[in-house]
Design a protein around this motif. Structure first.
Motif, mmCIF file in Angstrom:
data_model
loop_
_atom_site.group_PDB
_atom_site.id
_atom_site.type_symbol
_atom_site.label_atom_id
_atom_site.label_comp_id
_atom_site.label_asym_id
_atom_site.label_seq_id
_atom_site.Cartn_x
_atom_site.Cartn_y
_atom_site.Cartn_z
ATOM 1 N N GLY A 158 37.139 30.509 43.291
ATOM 2 C CA GLY A 158 37.612 31.951 42.366
ATOM 3 C C GLY A 158 37.410 31.563 40.778
ATOM 4 N N LEU A 159 37.397 30.474 40.339
ATOM 5 C CA LEU A 159 37.397 30.419 38.833
ATOM 6 C C LEU A 159 35.855 30.140 38.574
ATOM 7 C CD1 LEU A 159 38.179 29.529 35.971
ATOM 8 C CD2 LEU A 159 38.242 27.069 36.570
ATOM 9 N N VAL A 163 33.682 32.779 35.889
ATOM 10 C CA VAL A 163 32.729 32.042 34.841
ATOM 11 C C VAL A 163 31.310 32.393 35.268
ATOM 12 C CG1 VAL A 163 32.090 30.187 33.745
ATOM 13 C CG2 VAL A 163 34.499 30.699 34.517
ATOM 14 N N GLY A 164 30.777 32.270 36.416
ATOM 15 C CA GLY A 164 29.348 32.687 36.569
ATOM 16 C C GLY A 164 28.821 34.176 36.230
ATOM 17 N N VAL A 165 29.828 34.951 36.748
ATOM 18 C CA VAL A 165 29.556 36.207 36.401
ATOM 19 C C VAL A 165 29.693 36.727 34.946
ATOM 20 C CG1 VAL A 165 30.191 38.863 36.766
ATOM 21 C CG2 VAL A 165 30.263 37.212 38.616
ATOM 22 N N SER A 239 45.008 30.027 43.101
ATOM 23 C CA SER A 239 43.630 29.977 43.927
ATOM 24 C C SER A 239 43.505 31.360 44.442
ATOM 25 C CB SER A 239 43.523 28.820 44.924
ATOM 26 O OG SER A 239 43.821 27.771 44.414
ATOM 27 N N ILE A 240 44.199 32.099 45.081
ATOM 28 C CA ILE A 240 44.191 33.280 45.840
ATOM 29 C C ILE A 240 43.802 34.284 44.604
ATOM 30 C CG2 ILE A 240 45.447 35.072 47.157
ATOM 31 C CD1 ILE A 240 46.764 33.039 48.288
ATOM 32 N N GLY A 246 37.677 37.101 40.952
ATOM 33 C CA GLY A 246 36.468 36.800 40.945
ATOM 34 C C GLY A 246 35.592 37.664 41.976
ATOM 35 N N MET A 247 35.946 37.926 43.191
ATOM 36 C CA MET A 247 35.285 38.788 44.044
ATOM 37 C C MET A 247 35.194 40.330 43.438
ATOM 38 S SD MET A 247 34.078 36.816 46.180
ATOM 39 C CE MET A 247 33.119 38.151 47.117
#
Length: 261
Positions: A158-159, A163-165, A239-240, A246-247
């Motif tokens: 999720g993290l 961060v990637g996007v 986390s959820i 993130g999604m």
């Protein structure tokens, strides 16, 4: 999205295999380095801390206790940092692939997680072998590692997705996160027991969602006891939440990535 991942499972598995092979393509020992590197780390930790420094953990009589404590934290933190560290640049590193080939972009984070998982399974398998040989295997409580590991992976995924996007559109994000990871490591009880800190420091560090996860690993592997499950509720909820955010961020911005890359 799950259907897309399943449809491109050949592409995903092929990418994982190619990356694993390319890592050792021009080396004489080849894939043997995947065993030798972590084995060397375990041996060094054991010799230096158990035999040379004779480091002890409070309340634990096992001479290998601190070495096991250190490995339990370092190996599992390594999985977290590898997933998040690689996820932050995964879209940038595969910019040419994204521009030239039509495929579900979600495959790229999946490949990152699987590659990190393969490395972790090899390293952790060697560590378990060391526990058996040293007479320190925790027994049935080793089963508790799986749910803790799943929570940690979900947290990292999720993290890493967020961060990637963001890093595609704001390149400073990746630089900042790399620095943050270094501080984050030292604000997590990986190399030191939480109990040695002053109470005020323990209070502030308790807000770190990685603390209950690392402590859970240490409880199982060092003390051979079940984790305190109630302490894992916050990391699970975080986390959820991170996976959902993130999604949603990924699905909203995936169409704009090609222009930014």
């Amino acid at each position: 999205m799950l259907r897309s991942i399943w449809s491109y499972r050949g592409f995903i598995s092929g990418s994982v295999k190619r990356e694993f092979q390319s890592r050792y393509r021009n080396s004489l020992l080849g894939a043997a380095w995947t065993v030798l590197n972590p084995l060397a780390m375990i041996v060094v930790y054991t010799v230096i801390f158990s035999q040379v420094m004779q480091a002890k953990l409070p309340g634990v009589n096992n001479g290998f206790a601190y070495s096991i404590y250190l490995c339990a934290g370092v190996l599992t933190w390594g999985l977290f940092s590898e997933i998040t560290g690689r996820a932050q640049n995964v879209f940038i590193e595969h910019a040419n692939l994204i521009k030239k080939i039509s495929f579900p972009r979600i495959c790229l984070p999946v490949i990152v997680v699987l590659n990190a998982g393969v490395n972790f399974v090899i390293i952790f398998g060697l560590f378990l072998g060391f526990l058996v040989l040293s007479g320190s295997f925790p027994g049935i409580t080793i089963a508790a590692i799986l749910p803790v590991l799943l929570i940690q992976i979900a947290f990292a995924v999720g993290l890493g997705m967020i961060v990637g996007v963001l890093n595609v559109f704001f390149r400073d994000v990746g630089q900042f996160f790399a620095v943050l990871l270094q501080f984050w490591f030292w604000f997590t009880p990986v190399v030191y027991p939480l109990a040695i800190l002053p109470e005020w420091a323990q209070h502030y560090i308790s807000f770190n969602p990685m603390v209950p996860l690392i402590v859970a690993y240490q409880d199982v592997l060092v003390h051979a006891k079940w984790p305190q499950w109630d302490t894992l509720l916050i990391p699970l909820l975080v986390s959820i939440a991170l996976c959902v955010i993130g999604m949603r961020l990924f699905r909203k911005r995936v169409g704009e990535m090609v222009d930014e890359l």
